[in-house]
Design a protein around this motif. Structure first.
Motif, PDB file in Angstrom:
ATOM      1  N   PRO A  29       6.422  67.435   8.911  1.00  0.00           N
ATOM      2  CA  PRO A  29       6.792  68.984   8.740  1.00  0.00           C
ATOM      3  C   PRO A  29       7.278  69.170   7.521  1.00  0.00           C
ATOM      4  N   GLY A  30       6.869  70.388   6.618  1.00  0.00           N
ATOM      5  CA  GLY A  30       7.487  70.084   5.341  1.00  0.00           C
ATOM      6  C   GLY A  30       7.395  69.576   4.425  1.00  0.00           C
ATOM      7  N   ALA A  31       6.962  68.675   4.345  1.00  0.00           N
ATOM      8  CA  ALA A  31       6.549  67.192   3.579  1.00  0.00           C
ATOM      9  C   ALA A  31       5.935  67.710   2.153  1.00  0.00           C
ATOM     10  N   ALA A  32       6.705  66.701   1.233  1.00  0.00           N
ATOM     11  CA  ALA A  32       6.193  66.839  -0.305  1.00  0.00           C
ATOM     12  C   ALA A  32       4.740  66.067   0.144  1.00  0.00           C
ATOM     13  N   PRO A  33       3.835  66.918  -1.474  1.00  0.00           N
ATOM     14  CA  PRO A  33       2.357  65.669  -0.425  1.00  0.00           C
ATOM     15  C   PRO A  33       2.913  64.697  -1.294  1.00  0.00           C
ATOM     16  N   ALA A  34       1.617  63.573  -0.539  1.00  0.00           N
ATOM     17  CA  ALA A  34       1.078  62.655  -0.810  1.00  0.00           C
ATOM     18  C   ALA A  34       1.469  62.266  -1.803  1.00  0.00           C
ATOM     19  N   GLY A  35       1.036  61.952  -3.186  1.00  0.00           N
ATOM     20  CA  GLY A  35       1.750  61.697  -4.407  1.00  0.00           C
ATOM     21  C   GLY A  35       2.496  61.915  -4.403  1.00  0.00           C
ATOM     22  N   GLN A  36       3.449  63.171  -4.154  1.00  0.00           N
ATOM     23  CA  GLN A  36       4.831  63.269  -4.896  1.00  0.00           C
ATOM     24  C   GLN A  36       5.555  61.865  -4.107  1.00  0.00           C
ATOM     25  N   ALA A  37       5.366  61.723  -3.215  1.00  0.00           N
ATOM     26  CA  ALA A  37       5.448  60.640  -2.089  1.00  0.00           C
ATOM     27  C   ALA A  37       5.367  59.672  -2.347  1.00  0.00           C
ATOM     28  N   ALA A  38       4.776  58.895  -2.819  1.00  0.00           N
ATOM     29  CA  ALA A  38       4.204  58.153  -3.471  1.00  0.00           C
ATOM     30  C   ALA A  38       4.704  57.871  -5.166  1.00  0.00           C
ATOM     31  N   MET A  39       4.855  58.521  -5.259  1.00  0.00           N
ATOM     32  CA  MET A  39       5.949  58.727  -6.717  1.00  0.00           C
ATOM     33  C   MET A  39       7.928  57.688  -6.640  1.00  0.00           C
ATOM     34  N   THR A  40       7.813  59.352  -5.318  1.00  0.00           N
ATOM     35  CA  THR A  40       9.677  59.122  -4.778  1.00  0.00           C
ATOM     36  C   THR A  40       9.152  57.105  -4.407  1.00  0.00           C
ATOM     37  N   GLY A  41       8.073  56.869  -3.667  1.00  0.00           N
ATOM     38  CA  GLY A  41       8.314  55.498  -3.079  1.00  0.00           C
ATOM     39  C   GLY A  41       8.276  55.023  -4.224  1.00  0.00           C
ATOM     40  N   GLN A  42       7.668  54.513  -5.804  1.00  0.00           N
ATOM     41  CA  GLN A  42       8.085  53.720  -6.393  1.00  0.00           C
ATOM     42  C   GLN A  42       9.149  54.051  -7.408  1.00  0.00           C
ATOM     43  N   ARG A  43       9.904  55.484  -7.313  1.00  0.00           N
ATOM     44  CA  ARG A  43      11.143  55.406  -8.285  1.00  0.00           C
ATOM     45  C   ARG A  43      12.078  54.530  -7.504  1.00  0.00           C
ATOM     46  N   ALA A  44      11.735  54.554  -6.380  1.00  0.00           N
ATOM     47  CA  ALA A  44      12.734  53.461  -5.422  1.00  0.00           C
ATOM     48  C   ALA A  44      13.018  51.917  -5.563  1.00  0.00           C
ATOM     49  N   ASP A  45      11.409  51.644  -5.779  1.00  0.00           N
ATOM     50  CA  ASP A  45      10.983  50.128  -6.070  1.00  0.00           C
ATOM     51  C   ASP A  45      11.501  49.731  -7.422  1.00  0.00           C
ATOM     52  N   ALA A  46      11.620  50.748  -8.140  1.00  0.00           N
ATOM     53  CA  ALA A  46      12.354  50.536  -9.660  1.00  0.00           C
ATOM     54  C   ALA A  46      12.900  50.294 -10.205  1.00  0.00           C
ATOM     55  N   ASP A  47      14.471  51.271  -9.116  1.00  0.00           N
ATOM     56  CA  ASP A  47      15.685  51.270  -8.957  1.00  0.00           C
ATOM     57  C   ASP A  47      16.553  49.417  -7.951  1.00  0.00           C
ATOM     58  N   ARG A  48      15.057  49.278  -6.745  1.00  0.00           N
ATOM     59  CA  ARG A  48      15.815  48.209  -6.720  1.00  0.00           C
ATOM     60  C   ARG A  48      14.947  46.929  -7.242  1.00  0.00           C
ATOM     61  N   LEU A  49      14.152  47.027  -8.532  1.00  0.00           N
ATOM     62  CA  LEU A  49      13.987  45.683  -9.236  1.00  0.00           C
ATOM     63  C   LEU A  49      15.029  46.144  -9.979  1.00  0.00           C
ATOM     64  N   ARG A  50      15.193  47.080 -10.613  1.00  0.00           N
ATOM     65  CA  ARG A  50      16.269  46.720 -12.403  1.00  0.00           C
ATOM     66  C   ARG A  50      17.694  46.661 -11.507  1.00  0.00           C
ATOM     67  N   ARG A  51      17.833  46.366 -10.057  1.00  0.00           N
ATOM     68  CA  ARG A  51      19.102  46.061  -9.456  1.00  0.00           C
ATOM     69  C   ARG A  51      18.841  44.440  -9.286  1.00  0.00           C
ATOM     70  N   LEU A  52      17.690  43.661  -8.818  1.00  0.00           N
ATOM     71  CA  LEU A  52      17.430  42.310  -8.770  1.00  0.00           C
ATOM     72  C   LEU A  52      17.170  42.173  -9.690  1.00  0.00           C
ATOM     73  N   ILE A  53      16.754  42.565 -11.016  1.00  0.00           N
ATOM     74  CA  ILE A  53      16.849  41.985 -12.164  1.00  0.00           C
ATOM     75  C   ILE A  53      18.382  41.766 -12.732  1.00  0.00           C
ATOM     76  N   SER A  54      18.879  42.898 -13.123  1.00  0.00           N
ATOM     77  CA  SER A  54      20.360  42.718 -12.494  1.00  0.00           C
ATOM     78  C   SER A  54      21.822  41.561 -12.272  1.00  0.00           C
ATOM     79  N   VAL A  55      21.581  41.394 -10.712  1.00  0.00           N
ATOM     80  CA  VAL A  55      21.563  39.799 -10.517  1.00  0.00           C
ATOM     81  C   VAL A  55      21.227  39.128 -10.825  1.00  0.00           C
TER      82      VAL A  55
END
Length: 104
Positions: free
Chosen positions: A18-44
């Motif tokens: 309830p009261g959640a962000a639109p699906a497109g916005q949630a997908a973008m948030t997921g992509q940002r989280a994936d990108a952050d994880r990838l940056r950390r993995l690349i750093s390692v």
């Protein structure tokens, strides 16, 4: 592995909450989280590559150990390349390699 499942999970959670962000916005948030994880993995991976290169350039290793470790930097380079390619598809840029011991 990264991306599809995480983005889908975020979109589903946003759609049913309830009261959640639109699906497109949630997908973008997921992509940002994936990108952050990838940056950390690349750093390692870059840190591991840095360490292998410096250990192999030094005189601490015996010849047998040097022969065993010699192929590992190429493996790390392949990991960095693969992760960086995936990060680029998400619109991200990889972090820089450590320039020295203090950054490592």
């Amino acid at each position: 592995m990264l991306g599809g499942a995480a983005s889908l999970s975020a979109a589903v959670a946003a759609a049913v909450a309830p009261g959640a962000a639109p699906a497109g916005q949630a997908a973008m948030t997921g992509q940002r989280a994936d990108a952050d994880r990838l940056r950390r993995l690349i750093s390692v991976e870059l840190l591991m590559l840095y360490c292998y290169q410096h250990v192999l350039a030094g005189t601490l290793l015996e010849p047998r150990a040097r022969r065993l470790l010699a192929p590992l930097p190429a493996h790390e380079e392949a990991h960095v390349h693969a992760l960086s390619s995936r990060l680029a598809t998400l619109g991200g840029t990889p972090p820089p390699a450590p320039a020295g011991v203090r950054q490592a």
